[in-house]
Design a protein around this motif. Structure first.
Motif, PDB file in Angstrom:
ATOM      1  N   GLU A 149       0.831  -1.204   0.000  1.00 33.30           N
ATOM      2  CA  GLU A 149       0.000   0.000   0.000  1.00 33.30           C
ATOM      3  C   GLU A 149       0.865   1.254   0.000  1.00 33.30           C
ATOM      4  OE1 GLU A 149      -2.718  -0.319   3.283  1.00 33.30           O
ATOM      5  OE2 GLU A 149      -3.802  -1.989   2.365  1.00 33.30           O
ATOM      6  N   LYS A 150       1.970   1.240   0.759  1.00 30.06           N
ATOM      7  CA  LYS A 150       2.870   2.403   0.794  1.00 30.06           C
ATOM      8  C   LYS A 150       3.502   2.642  -0.574  1.00 30.06           C
ATOM      9  CE  LYS A 150       4.242   2.443   5.644  1.00 30.06           C
ATOM     10  NZ  LYS A 150       5.339   2.257   6.591  1.00 30.06           N
ATOM     11  N   VAL A 151       3.910   1.566  -1.232  1.00 31.92           N
ATOM     12  CA  VAL A 151       4.499   1.707  -2.566  1.00 31.92           C
ATOM     13  C   VAL A 151       3.462   2.277  -3.525  1.00 31.92           C
ATOM     14  CG1 VAL A 151       5.460   0.463  -4.553  1.00 31.92           C
ATOM     15  CG2 VAL A 151       6.225  -0.123  -2.240  1.00 31.92           C
ATOM     16  N   THR A 152       2.253   1.756  -3.467  1.00 29.73           N
ATOM     17  CA  THR A 152       1.184   2.231  -4.353  1.00 29.73           C
ATOM     18  C   THR A 152       0.860   3.699  -4.078  1.00 29.73           C
ATOM     19  OG1 THR A 152       0.283  -0.005  -4.443  1.00 29.73           O
ATOM     20  CG2 THR A 152      -1.194   1.779  -5.085  1.00 29.73           C
ATOM     21  N   GLN A 153       0.802   4.070  -2.802  1.00 32.29           N
ATOM     22  CA  GLN A 153       0.525   5.472  -2.446  1.00 32.29           C
ATOM     23  C   GLN A 153       1.668   6.385  -2.895  1.00 32.29           C
ATOM     24  OE1 GLN A 153      -0.096   5.207   1.767  1.00 32.29           O
ATOM     25  NE2 GLN A 153      -2.222   4.510   1.574  1.00 32.29           N
ATOM     26  N   ALA A 154       2.904   5.937  -2.702  1.00 30.42           N
ATOM     27  CA  ALA A 154       4.055   6.746  -3.102  1.00 30.42           C
ATOM     28  C   ALA A 154       4.070   6.930  -4.624  1.00 30.42           C
ATOM     29  CB  ALA A 154       5.350   6.102  -2.626  1.00 30.42           C
ATOM     30  N   ARG A 155       3.728   5.875  -5.343  1.00 35.84           N
ATOM     31  CA  ARG A 155       3.663   5.950  -6.811  1.00 35.84           C
ATOM     32  C   ARG A 155       2.588   6.952  -7.227  1.00 35.84           C
ATOM     33  NH1 ARG A 155       0.304   3.214 -10.577  1.00 35.84           N
ATOM     34  NH2 ARG A 155       1.205   3.155 -12.657  1.00 35.84           N
ATOM     35  N   ALA A 156       1.423   6.863  -6.608  1.00 37.39           N
ATOM     36  CA  ALA A 156       0.326   7.790  -6.942  1.00 37.39           C
ATOM     37  C   ALA A 156       0.712   9.235  -6.616  1.00 37.39           C
ATOM     38  CB  ALA A 156      -0.941   7.392  -6.190  1.00 37.39           C
ATOM     39  N   ALA A 157       1.377   9.425  -5.479  1.00 38.86           N
ATOM     40  CA  ALA A 157       1.805  10.778  -5.106  1.00 38.86           C
ATOM     41  C   ALA A 157       2.823  11.319  -6.107  1.00 38.86           C
ATOM     42  CB  ALA A 157       2.397  10.771  -3.699  1.00 38.86           C
ATOM     43  N   ALA A 158       3.742  10.473  -6.539  1.00 41.21           N
ATOM     44  CA  ALA A 158       4.758  10.906  -7.503  1.00 41.21           C
ATOM     45  C   ALA A 158       4.117  11.231  -8.850  1.00 41.21           C
ATOM     46  CB  ALA A 158       5.828   9.829  -7.661  1.00 41.21           C
ATOM     47  N   MET A 159       3.168  10.417  -9.259  1.00 41.23           N
ATOM     48  CA  MET A 159       2.501  10.659 -10.534  1.00 41.23           C
ATOM     49  C   MET A 159       1.679  11.946 -10.501  1.00 41.23           C
ATOM     50  SD  MET A 159       1.320   6.793 -11.534  1.00 41.23           S
ATOM     51  CE  MET A 159       0.479   7.243 -13.042  1.00 41.23           C
ATOM     52  N   GLY A 160       1.131  12.282  -9.339  1.00 45.26           N
ATOM     53  CA  GLY A 160       0.285  13.468  -9.230  1.00 45.26           C
ATOM     54  C   GLY A 160       1.013  14.722  -8.799  1.00 45.26           C
ATOM     55  N   ALA A 161       2.310  14.614  -8.535  1.00 45.03           N
ATOM     56  CA  ALA A 161       3.067  15.773  -8.054  1.00 45.03           C
ATOM     57  C   ALA A 161       3.133  16.857  -9.125  1.00 45.03           C
ATOM     58  CB  ALA A 161       4.470  15.345  -7.649  1.00 45.03           C
ATOM     59  N   GLN A 162       2.949  18.086  -8.694  1.00 47.13           N
ATOM     60  CA  GLN A 162       3.019  19.241  -9.583  1.00 47.13           C
ATOM     61  C   GLN A 162       4.222  20.082  -9.188  1.00 47.13           C
ATOM     62  OE1 GLN A 162       0.825  19.700 -12.181  1.00 47.13           O
ATOM     63  NE2 GLN A 162       0.098  17.690 -11.541  1.00 47.13           N
ATOM     64  N   GLY A 163       4.928  20.577 -10.142  1.00 51.21           N
ATOM     65  CA  GLY A 163       6.087  21.410  -9.853  1.00 51.21           C
ATOM     66  C   GLY A 163       7.317  20.555  -9.574  1.00 51.21           C
ATOM     67  N   ILE A 164       8.451  21.133  -9.819  1.00 54.29           N
ATOM     68  CA  ILE A 164       9.701  20.385  -9.734  1.00 54.29           C
ATOM     69  C   ILE A 164      10.057  20.040  -8.296  1.00 54.29           C
ATOM     70  CG2 ILE A 164      12.179  20.548 -10.204  1.00 54.29           C
ATOM     71  CD1 ILE A 164      11.337  22.119 -12.750  1.00 54.29           C
ATOM     72  N   GLU A 172       8.017  19.671  -5.646  1.00 52.93           N
ATOM     73  CA  GLU A 172       7.087  18.649  -5.171  1.00 52.93           C
ATOM     74  C   GLU A 172       7.384  17.301  -5.818  1.00 52.93           C
ATOM     75  OE1 GLU A 172       2.292  17.715  -5.288  1.00 52.93           O
ATOM     76  OE2 GLU A 172       2.949  19.787  -5.510  1.00 52.93           O
ATOM     77  N   LYS A 173       7.728  17.324  -7.109  1.00 53.40           N
ATOM     78  CA  LYS A 173       8.058  16.103  -7.837  1.00 53.40           C
ATOM     79  C   LYS A 173       9.301  15.459  -7.208  1.00 53.40           C
ATOM     80  CE  LYS A 173       6.859  14.190 -11.858  1.00 53.40           C
ATOM     81  NZ  LYS A 173       5.587  13.504 -12.019  1.00 53.40           N
ATOM     82  N   GLY A 174      10.297  16.254  -6.866  1.00 49.41           N
ATOM     83  CA  GLY A 174      11.507  15.740  -6.238  1.00 49.41           C
ATOM     84  C   GLY A 174      11.226  15.074  -4.902  1.00 49.41           C
ATOM     85  N   LYS A 175      10.385  15.706  -4.080  1.00 44.08           N
ATOM     86  CA  LYS A 175      10.027  15.122  -2.779  1.00 44.08           C
ATOM     87  C   LYS A 175       9.272  13.811  -2.961  1.00 44.08           C
ATOM     88  CE  LYS A 175       9.895  19.470  -0.238  1.00 44.08           C
ATOM     89  NZ  LYS A 175       9.068  20.467   0.419  1.00 44.08           N
ATOM     90  N   ALA A 176       8.343  13.800  -3.905  1.00 42.18           N
ATOM     91  CA  ALA A 176       7.554  12.585  -4.148  1.00 42.18           C
ATOM     92  C   ALA A 176       8.435  11.461  -4.676  1.00 42.18           C
ATOM     93  CB  ALA A 176       6.424  12.890  -5.125  1.00 42.18           C
TER      94      ALA A 176
END
Length: 185
Positions: free
Chosen positions: A70-85, A87-91
């Motif tokens: 679930e953590k991997v899936t959530q992290a993947r979703a957060a990275a895919m939805g990250a806006q801006g450089i 935020e994308k780096g943190k995700a």
């Protein structure tokens, strides 16, 4: 015409040509930076596409690790939805951390480590991680050049007139930047 008028016309033409040259250089650098970001984006999407298959491979052997999946899936979703450089780096840092945990768990399952599909996914993910790092270096080099041009005199005059703005570097956490996700056993 008098020589002074010719000098003024030549000086004015030189200033106009200089403005055009600086403007075109800024446009070229901006487009190169956008293209470099696109390269990163392509590799990140490839990574996102590999992750569900990887999780499914591990699930077959480590069914009781539901929380990690679930953590991997959530992290993947957060990275895919990250806006801006930024935020994308943190995700991406968060996603790399969860992937490291997933591979750490996979080490406990010798049958999984020998699974041909899992090994192929590991190789593809490792290759993708290397391509992301190369694309990140290329992007950051373009951002550096673009930002220098925007901040340097006299090109900063043209940059401010046409509202060119600095770009952010694509940074990863120190730990993530020093080593890619470990995918070999």
């Amino acid at each position: 015409m008098s020589p002074i008028l010719w000098i003024i016309i030549i000086a004015l033409a030189a200033v106009i040509f200089w403005f055009i040259a600086v403007y075109n250089a800024l446009i070229r650098l901006r487009n190169q930076t956008d293209e470099a970001w696109s390269d990163i984006d392509v590799q990140l999407k490839r990574r996102y596409d590999l992750i569900p298959n990887l999780v499914e491979s591990v699930k077959g052997y480590a069914k009781h690790e539901r929380e990690l999946f679930e953590k991997v899936t959530q992290a993947r979703a957060a990275a895919m939805g990250a806006q801006g450089i930024e935020e994308k780096g943190k995700a991406e840092n968060m996603l790399s951390g969860t992937l490291k945990s997933l591979f750490a768990i996979a080490e406990n399952y010798p049958e999984l480590k020998a699974n041909e599909n899992f090994l192929k996914l590991q190789d593809e993910l490792s290759d993708t991680e290397n391509k992301i790092q190369a694309a990140r270096r290329f992007y950051n080099g373009n951002v550096r050049d673009f930002n220098i041009k925007i901040e340097s005199f006299p090109s900063n005059i043209v940059a401010s007139m046409f509202k060119f703005s600095k770009r952010e570097f694509f940074e990863l956490e120190e730990e993530a930047a020093k080593e890619p996700v470990k995918v070999s056993f």
